[in-house]
Scaffold this motif. Structure first.
Motif, short mmCIF file in Angstrom:
data_model
loop_
_atom_site.label_atom_id
_atom_site.label_comp_id
_atom_site.label_asym_id
_atom_site.label_seq_id
_atom_site.Cartn_x
_atom_site.Cartn_y
_atom_site.Cartn_z
N ARG A 1 -33.41 17.03 26.04
CA ARG A 1 -33.56 17.82 24.82
C ARG A 1 -32.23 18.30 24.25
NH1 ARG A 1 -37.82 20.22 28.09
NH2 ARG A 1 -39.82 19.27 27.51
N ALA A 2 -31.16 18.20 25.01
CA ALA A 2 -29.86 18.67 24.54
C ALA A 2 -29.40 17.85 23.34
CB ALA A 2 -28.83 18.58 25.66
N THR A 3 -28.88 18.53 22.32
CA THR A 3 -28.32 17.83 21.17
C THR A 3 -27.04 17.13 21.60
OG1 THR A 3 -26.95 19.67 20.47
CG2 THR A 3 -29.23 19.62 19.64
N PRO A 4 -26.57 16.18 20.80
CA PRO A 4 -25.30 15.53 21.14
C PRO A 4 -24.17 16.54 21.35
CG PRO A 4 -26.40 14.28 19.45
CD PRO A 4 -27.22 15.52 19.64
N HIS B 1 -38.87 8.63 29.84
CA HIS B 1 -39.52 8.70 28.52
C HIS B 1 -40.75 7.81 28.42
CE1 HIS B 1 -36.44 11.20 26.71
NE2 HIS B 1 -35.51 10.41 27.23
N ARG B 2 -40.78 6.71 29.17
CA ARG B 2 -41.91 5.79 29.10
C ARG B 2 -42.37 5.42 30.51
NH1 ARG B 2 -38.03 4.23 25.70
NH2 ARG B 2 -37.33 2.55 27.07
N GLY C 1 -27.32 12.30 23.76
CA GLY C 1 -27.97 13.46 23.16
C GLY C 1 -29.41 13.19 22.78
N ARG C 2 -30.08 14.22 22.28
CA ARG C 2 -31.51 14.17 21.97
C ARG C 2 -31.86 12.95 21.12
NH1 ARG C 2 -33.12 19.29 18.90
NH2 ARG C 2 -32.55 20.21 20.93
N ALA C 3 -32.86 12.18 21.60
CA ALA C 3 -33.35 11.00 20.90
C ALA C 3 -32.24 10.00 20.61
CB ALA C 3 -34.06 11.39 19.61
N ASN C 4 -31.18 10.02 21.43
CA ASN C 4 -30.04 9.10 21.24
C ASN C 4 -29.44 9.19 19.85
OD1 ASN C 4 -29.77 7.98 23.78
ND2 ASN C 4 -31.12 6.25 23.37
N THR C 5 -29.41 10.40 19.31
CA THR C 5 -28.89 10.57 17.94
C THR C 5 -27.37 10.59 17.89
OG1 THR C 5 -29.21 12.96 18.22
CG2 THR C 5 -30.95 11.73 17.06
N GLY C 6 -26.72 10.78 19.03
CA GLY C 6 -25.27 10.73 19.05
C GLY C 6 -24.78 9.30 19.19
#
Length: 343
Positions: free
Chosen positions: A100-103, A62-63, A129-134
């Protein structure tokens, strides 16, 4: 322990599992609590224990413009994971597409459909999951909906400081040169791994031949200084009487005595001048810092200090102190303003 490098290597007949997930960089004491709970849960239920980890580290994906170095290589991570008693580790290739996978998509595909998780064990700070949302609440909800149990392991803090065990703490300690403190958080000495390369052979001229490793690709290298440690030859068969684990005095720095600019890790195996390690992959474990880099008035003073370093390293490592070599003292470079404490 089985290692599955990608979903395609997971056996089609894999039965129910107890699974956990994480980067596990360093496999420090906090990780070990989660992993021990995973193994214990699996053994109690007669199931297979599996850890899911990722390579490369998400931060480098990501970075990529920001420097990031793992505490331990994947090889060392897997070795440490094997030591926890896990039955298997699934190493997933971390890419932008994967991220890109959702939690729910991640959990359904890998934990439910692929690993047949009966129970998922995670630390309270889990993210996925996506953007560490899980997080742990997401995992508990998905467990209720998708039919698996979830065990949340609360953070266990250091009893003296109250600070939670973490990879960040390990990095801070190594940056200070506190390898003993880092070992306390990790549960064993910090190590770097690399291939022995040819150097300028100045250590040999001084009577202290060293195994030289370039510091760029070794993992997290501690602050410049001199350390007591061990040189380990993982692939070495000791048919010649040489142990796989050799006591060493280790120097980290840029060799300022001889105008060095490249940072290296150099390990002198105590009392040994007969080792040929060129081209061999070795591990250097760092046990205790002896001193920082300091400047000396000349090479004789440097040699006196190096002899003391060897004796102190032997004492710390609990091995007999070797006889101090009688070096051929080279003339220092004419342009050198001062001599420093490097081979």
């Amino acid at each position: 322990m089985q290692v599955w490098r990608g979903a395609g290597e997971v056996p089609a007949d894999l039965g129910p599992t107890v699974a956990t997930l994480g980067i596990f960089d360093g496999v420090h004491r906090g990780h070990q609590v989660v992993l021990a709970a995973t193994v214990a849960e699996a053994e109690a239920a007669g199931l297979t224990s599996v850890a899911v980890t990722f390579d490369p580290h998400p931060a480098t994906v990501h970075r990529p413009e920001e420097p990031f170095v793992l505490i331990s290589s994947l090889t060392d991570r897997l070795e440490r994971l094997a030591g926890t008693g896990l039955d298997a580790v699934l190493v997933l290739d971390y890419t932008l597409e994967f991220a890109r996978a959702t939690p729910e998509e991640f959990v359904r595909r890998y934990l439910v459909e692929l690993l047949h998780a009966h129970v998922v064990v995670v630390g309270e700070d889990v993210r996925f999951g996506r953007a560490n949302t899980g997080d742990r609440r997401t995992m508990a909800e998905l467990g209720r909906r998708l039919g698996f149990g979830v065990e949340i392991i609360e953070d266990i803090a250091h009893p003296g400081t109250g600070r939670r065990w973490s990879s960040t703490w390990v990095r801070e300690l190594l940056a200070e040169g506190d390898v003993a403190g880092a070992a306390h958080v990790l549960g064993r000495p910090h190590r770097v791994r690399g291939v022995v390369v040819h150097g300028a052979k100045r250590g040999r001229e001084l009577g202290y031949p060293t195994a030289n490793l370039h510091a760029d690709d070794l993992g997290v290298v501690p602050a410049d200084g001199v350390y007591a440690g061990w040189l380990i030859r993982p692939e070495h068969a000791p048919h010649d009487g040489t142990s796989k684990r050799l006591p060493a005095a280790v120097s980290v720095g840029t060799n300022p005595t001889f105008h060095g600019v490249e940072r290296t890790v150099e390990a002198y195996v105590l009392g040994r001048t007969d080792l040929d390690l060129y081209g061999e992959e070795v591990v250097v474990e760092l046990v205790e810092r002896l001193r920082p880099m300091v400047a000396f008035d000349g090479i004789p003073a440097l040699l006196d200090q190096m002899a003391d370093d060897v004796v102190r390293s032997a004492q710390i490592l609990g091995v007999p102190a070797p006889q101090v070599p009688g070096p051929q003292v080279p003339a220092p470079p004419a342009a050198a303003p001062r001599a420093a404490d490097r081979r």
